[in-house]
Design a protein around this motif. Structure first.
Motif, PDB file in Angstrom:
ATOM      1  N   ALA A 359     -24.087  19.456   7.699  1.00 43.51           N
ATOM      2  CA  ALA A 359     -23.782  18.056   7.408  1.00 43.51           C
ATOM      3  C   ALA A 359     -25.044  17.218   7.480  1.00 43.51           C
ATOM      4  N   GLN A 360     -26.146  17.824   7.966  1.00 41.97           N
ATOM      5  CA  GLN A 360     -27.423  17.105   7.968  1.00 41.97           C
ATOM      6  C   GLN A 360     -27.829  16.734   6.542  1.00 41.97           C
ATOM      7  N   ALA A 361     -27.306  17.485   5.558  1.00 38.58           N
ATOM      8  CA  ALA A 361     -27.622  17.184   4.162  1.00 38.58           C
ATOM      9  C   ALA A 361     -26.758  16.048   3.620  1.00 38.58           C
ATOM     10  N   GLY A 362     -25.831  15.565   4.389  1.00 38.70           N
ATOM     11  CA  GLY A 362     -24.973  14.461   3.979  1.00 38.70           C
ATOM     12  C   GLY A 362     -24.105  14.062   5.136  1.00 38.70           C
ATOM     13  N   ILE A 363     -24.709  13.712   6.262  1.00 39.55           N
ATOM     14  CA  ILE A 363     -23.992  13.589   7.533  1.00 39.55           C
ATOM     15  C   ILE A 363     -22.995  12.440   7.537  1.00 39.55           C
ATOM     16  N   ASP A 364     -23.309  11.352   6.846  1.00 39.26           N
ATOM     17  CA  ASP A 364     -22.378  10.225   6.842  1.00 39.26           C
ATOM     18  C   ASP A 364     -21.059  10.606   6.173  1.00 39.26           C
ATOM     19  N   LYS A 365     -21.139  11.306   5.065  1.00 40.13           N
ATOM     20  CA  LYS A 365     -19.916  11.752   4.388  1.00 40.13           C
ATOM     21  C   LYS A 365     -19.136  12.718   5.275  1.00 40.13           C
ATOM     22  N   ALA A 366     -19.867  13.582   5.942  1.00 37.84           N
ATOM     23  CA  ALA A 366     -19.209  14.571   6.792  1.00 37.84           C
ATOM     24  C   ALA A 366     -18.446  13.905   7.921  1.00 37.84           C
ATOM     25  N   LEU A 367     -19.075  12.898   8.517  1.00 39.91           N
ATOM     26  CA  LEU A 367     -18.446  12.239   9.652  1.00 39.91           C
ATOM     27  C   LEU A 367     -17.263  11.372   9.218  1.00 39.91           C
ATOM     28  N   GLN A 368     -17.331  10.831   8.031  1.00 45.10           N
ATOM     29  CA  GLN A 368     -16.255   9.964   7.572  1.00 45.10           C
ATOM     30  C   GLN A 368     -15.009  10.750   7.161  1.00 45.10           C
ATOM     31  N   GLY A 369     -15.223  11.910   6.520  1.00 47.72           N
ATOM     32  CA  GLY A 369     -14.072  12.623   5.992  1.00 47.72           C
ATOM     33  C   GLY A 369     -13.899  14.036   6.480  1.00 47.72           C
ATOM     34  N   GLY A 370     -14.847  14.515   7.277  1.00 47.55           N
ATOM     35  CA  GLY A 370     -14.770  15.899   7.730  1.00 47.55           C
ATOM     36  C   GLY A 370     -15.006  16.881   6.591  1.00 47.55           C
ATOM     37  N   SER A 371     -15.635  16.394   5.494  1.00 48.53           N
ATOM     38  CA  SER A 371     -15.925  17.268   4.347  1.00 48.53           C
ATOM     39  C   SER A 371     -17.405  17.608   4.375  1.00 48.53           C
ATOM     40  N   TYR A 372     -17.722  18.871   4.585  1.00 53.78           N
ATOM     41  CA  TYR A 372     -19.097  19.277   4.790  1.00 53.78           C
ATOM     42  C   TYR A 372     -19.729  19.778   3.490  1.00 53.78           C
ATOM     43  N   HIS A 373     -21.039  19.620   3.396  1.00 53.02           N
ATOM     44  CA  HIS A 373     -21.769  20.066   2.217  1.00 53.02           C
ATOM     45  C   HIS A 373     -22.957  20.904   2.652  1.00 53.02           C
ATOM     46  N   PHE A 374     -23.104  22.033   2.002  1.00 49.22           N
ATOM     47  CA  PHE A 374     -24.166  22.967   2.346  1.00 49.22           C
ATOM     48  C   PHE A 374     -25.512  22.393   1.958  1.00 49.22           C
ATOM     49  N   ASP A 375     -25.638  21.897   0.739  1.00 46.87           N
ATOM     50  CA  ASP A 375     -26.855  21.240   0.268  1.00 46.87           C
ATOM     51  C   ASP A 375     -26.556  20.679  -1.115  1.00 46.87           C
ATOM     52  N   PRO A 376     -27.413  19.815  -1.632  1.00 45.90           N
ATOM     53  CA  PRO A 376     -27.128  19.191  -2.924  1.00 45.90           C
ATOM     54  C   PRO A 376     -26.928  20.201  -4.052  1.00 45.90           C
ATOM     55  N   ALA A 377     -27.669  21.298  -4.041  1.00 44.28           N
ATOM     56  CA  ALA A 377     -27.590  22.270  -5.140  1.00 44.28           C
ATOM     57  C   ALA A 377     -26.245  22.977  -5.185  1.00 44.28           C
ATOM     58  N   PHE A 378     -25.626  23.197  -4.027  1.00 43.29           N
ATOM     59  CA  PHE A 378     -24.361  23.941  -3.966  1.00 43.29           C
ATOM     60  C   PHE A 378     -23.238  23.073  -3.388  1.00 43.29           C
ATOM     61  N   SER A 379     -23.298  21.802  -3.666  1.00 40.75           N
ATOM     62  CA  SER A 379     -22.276  20.893  -3.167  1.00 40.75           C
ATOM     63  C   SER A 379     -20.897  21.354  -3.621  1.00 40.75           C
ATOM     64  N   GLY A 380     -19.983  21.450  -2.673  1.00 38.41           N
ATOM     65  CA  GLY A 380     -18.636  21.914  -2.975  1.00 38.41           C
ATOM     66  C   GLY A 380     -18.446  23.374  -2.643  1.00 38.41           C
ATOM     67  N   LEU A 381     -19.505  24.170  -2.763  1.00 36.04           N
ATOM     68  CA  LEU A 381     -19.428  25.581  -2.426  1.00 36.04           C
ATOM     69  C   LEU A 381     -19.921  25.837  -1.004  1.00 36.04           C
ATOM     70  N   GLY A 382     -20.660  24.888  -0.474  1.00 36.13           N
ATOM     71  CA  GLY A 382     -21.327  25.088   0.806  1.00 36.13           C
ATOM     72  C   GLY A 382     -20.422  25.452   1.958  1.00 36.13           C
ATOM     73  N   TYR A 384     -17.560  26.864   1.971  1.00 39.69           N
ATOM     74  CA  TYR A 384     -17.018  28.219   1.828  1.00 39.69           C
ATOM     75  C   TYR A 384     -18.068  29.272   2.187  1.00 39.69           C
ATOM     76  N   PHE A 385     -19.269  29.054   1.664  1.00 43.23           N
ATOM     77  CA  PHE A 385     -20.338  30.013   1.925  1.00 43.23           C
ATOM     78  C   PHE A 385     -20.674  30.083   3.414  1.00 43.23           C
ATOM     79  N   ILE A 386     -20.788  28.918   4.048  1.00 44.33           N
ATOM     80  CA  ILE A 386     -21.128  28.887   5.470  1.00 44.33           C
ATOM     81  C   ILE A 386     -20.018  29.509   6.307  1.00 44.33           C
ATOM     82  N   ALA A 387     -18.766  29.273   5.931  1.00 43.87           N
ATOM     83  CA  ALA A 387     -17.653  29.878   6.673  1.00 43.87           C
ATOM     84  C   ALA A 387     -17.727  31.398   6.619  1.00 43.87           C
ATOM     85  N   ILE A 388     -18.016  31.935   5.427  1.00 39.38           N
ATOM     86  CA  ILE A 388     -18.114  33.390   5.279  1.00 39.38           C
ATOM     87  C   ILE A 388     -19.331  33.932   6.018  1.00 39.38           C
TER      88      ILE A 388
END
Length: 523
Positions: A359-382, A384-388
């Motif tokens: 969430a360091q790559a988008g911490i405000d969004k993460a804290l507001q909605g609990g939606s995490y992002h791996f990085d800008p290049a793989f936004s939306g996939l992050g 899932y990838f990190i969980a695996i």
């Protein structure tokens, strides 16, 4: 009140003397061995793929895979993110430096694990408890070894598995909305099937999973780096400049940067902490220095490759933060502790999963909605990838924890009959599975503190031990170098220790020579 006491104790155990003591140990051992990390780099890689094994022992590659199973865990995500969050980009450089120097501590402890290993009921056993007792000798050695074994069993058998399973459960829930009980039951089944199979099954599982997870994780980082290739040179310049206070934004935190970088580097690669020698002792090798060199290389894999992958992903986002160790500047919802990062969600739950790190790559969004992002290049996939990735990282770490716990149970019950030893080992298996289930369905606040406390106590006990016992390990390296020079690259170096130097190295003084004699007769 209990958590306050544990925090106070944690601050004592993981204080500057331990952190800098481990670093200074790495520096001095590197000097003693003439920076073997550079001289024998090629040999480390060659030995890693050498195929020595027997019904009693596992191969060097299996041993390094089992060791990496313990080294490569949530710390490669949580630890790196904490280091950058608190210390800035320069902390990455100090993690690299710690890895380079820590390889010498890993060599010493792993070589000692091999020198003082025992053939216990048809299986190699070794580790700090063994080399403490047999190396120090007398009543002092027995009491010292007993203390280490008890601390280790409690730490890795009871406290730490829940931390890893909590990371798996939290990340899977965030990414796939899976019920924690589903994850808990699944983990209990597959871990039970493997650990009840013994060291061979554990080593086989680690050999299958660890290379795969590390390669895939690093490959993802490489893809991200290629996409952002134009930013990479400036990124490395930033790391080096900030490491020495030459970057204005980070010039005032050099001390904190060095300390957190060193601490997180040591915490991740575990060099000198006493975990690696357990797997190292299980390897079938003709010379202890071989496994020492292989285990030294595992430190590089952990920090220089896997941790660097995490660091570059975070830094490429360009939105990392620096803090004094307190709450984040934004809204205090993300809290930092020295033993980990967690995000406190709206319902009060604390997410230690490691997904929050990205969430360091988008911490405000993460804290507001609990939606995490791996990085800008793989936004939306992050997410899932990190969980695996976290599943594989943490799952294999639990397997490594079990093997370490089992080895120390075997040490504690080695003079008991087979039935007593069998009962205690099975109790350990059941306790570890229950701890894994509990961690998956519950928040593991105190478990993190207690687990880290146990690991810190292991490190204190082990660092003192390897200083007392380091000479046989250094002499083993000299002997290996001399034999390789005399015999050439195609010949096998065989360890023949001086009985006066290591009188309790029973395996190398008696068992191994007897085996060689029989093999020669059979030939």
């Amino acid at each position: 009140m209990i958590e306050g006491f544990l925090t106070w104790l944690y601050d004592i155990v993981w204080s500057k003397p331990l952190v800098y003591g481990l670093l200074i140990t790495g520096i001095l051992f590197s000097l003693f061995m003439k920076f073997f990390q550079v001289r024998h780099f090629k040999e480390m890689i060659r030995l890693m793929f050498q195929g020595e094994k027997s019904p009693t022992g596992i191969s060097s590659f299996q041993a390094i895979a089992l060791s990496l199973a313990g080294r490569v865990g949530t710390g490669n995500i949580v630890g790196v993110s904490t280091a950058i969050f608190i210390g800035g980009p320069g902390a990455v450089f100090w993690m690299w430096a710690t890895s380079f120097l820590g390889a010498s501590s890993a060599f010493i402890e792993s070589t000692l694990g091999q020198i003082y290993k025992r053939d216990e009921k048809g299986q190699y056993r070794g580790g700090p408890a063994f080399y403490i007792e047999y190396g120090i000798k007398g009543k002092t050695g027995k009491i010292y070894g007993l203390i280490f074994a008890i601390v280790t069993v409690i730490s890795v058998g009871l406290l730490l598995p829940g931390v890893q399973s909590n990371a798996i459960s939290s990340s899977m829930k965030n990414a796939f909305q899976l019920n924690p009980w589903v994850i808990a039951i699944f983990l209990a089944i597959i871990i039970g099937l493997i650990i009840f199979g013994g060291i061979k099954w554990i080593a086989n599982a680690a050999t299958a999973v660890v290379p795969f997870m590390a390669i895939i994780y690093i490959l993802m980082a490489v893809i991200i780096i290629i996409i952002n290739i134009e930013a990479v040179p400036a990124l490395f310049a930033l790391i080096f400049k900030s490491a020495f206070g030459m970057e204005a934004a980070f010039g005032g935190i050099v001390g904190a940067m060095i300390e957190i970088g060193v601490k997180r580097g040591l915490y991740s690669n575990e060099a000198g902490q006493g975990t690696g020698p357990h797997a190292a002792a299980a390897a079938e090798v003709s010379h202890p220095a071989k496994q020492g060199l292989v285990q030294a290389f595992s430190v590089y894999i952990d920090t220089l490759f896997v941790c660097t992958a995490t660091a570059l992903i975070i830094l490429l986002s360009g939105t990392y933060n620096v803090t004094d160790g307190g709450n984040t500047p934004s809204d205090k919802a993300s809290l930092i502790k020295d033993n980990g990062i967690f995000v406190e969600m709206s319902n009060g739950d604390k997410d230690y999963s490691g997904t929050a790190m990205y969430a360091q790559a988008g911490i405000d969004k993460a804290l507001q909605g609990g939606s995490y992002h791996f990085d800008p290049a793989f936004s939306g996939l992050g997410s899932y990838f990190i969980a695996i990735a976290l599943f594989f990282f943490a799952f294999t770490t639990i397997l490594a924890y079990y093997y370490i716990a089992e080895t120390n149970i075997a040490y504690l019950t080695r003079n008991a009959n087979f039935r007593t030893s069998f009962i205690f080992i099975n109790i350990t298996r059941i306790v570890l599975i229950l701890a894994t289930v509990y961690g998956a369905v519950k928040t593991a606040d105190i478990a993190w503190l207690m687990g880290d406390l146990g690991v810190g106590m292991m490190a204190w006990l082990n660092i003192i031990a390897i200083w007392l016992l380091h000479k046989p390990a250094i002499n083993a390296l000299k002997d290996y170098e001399m034999q390789k020079k005399q015999l050439g690259s195609g010949k096998k170096a065989i360890y023949k220790p001086d009985p006066e130097e290591v009188p309790n190295a029973v395996f190398w003084l008696k068992d191994y020579p007897e085996r060689l004699r029989k093999e020669n007769i059979n030939d």
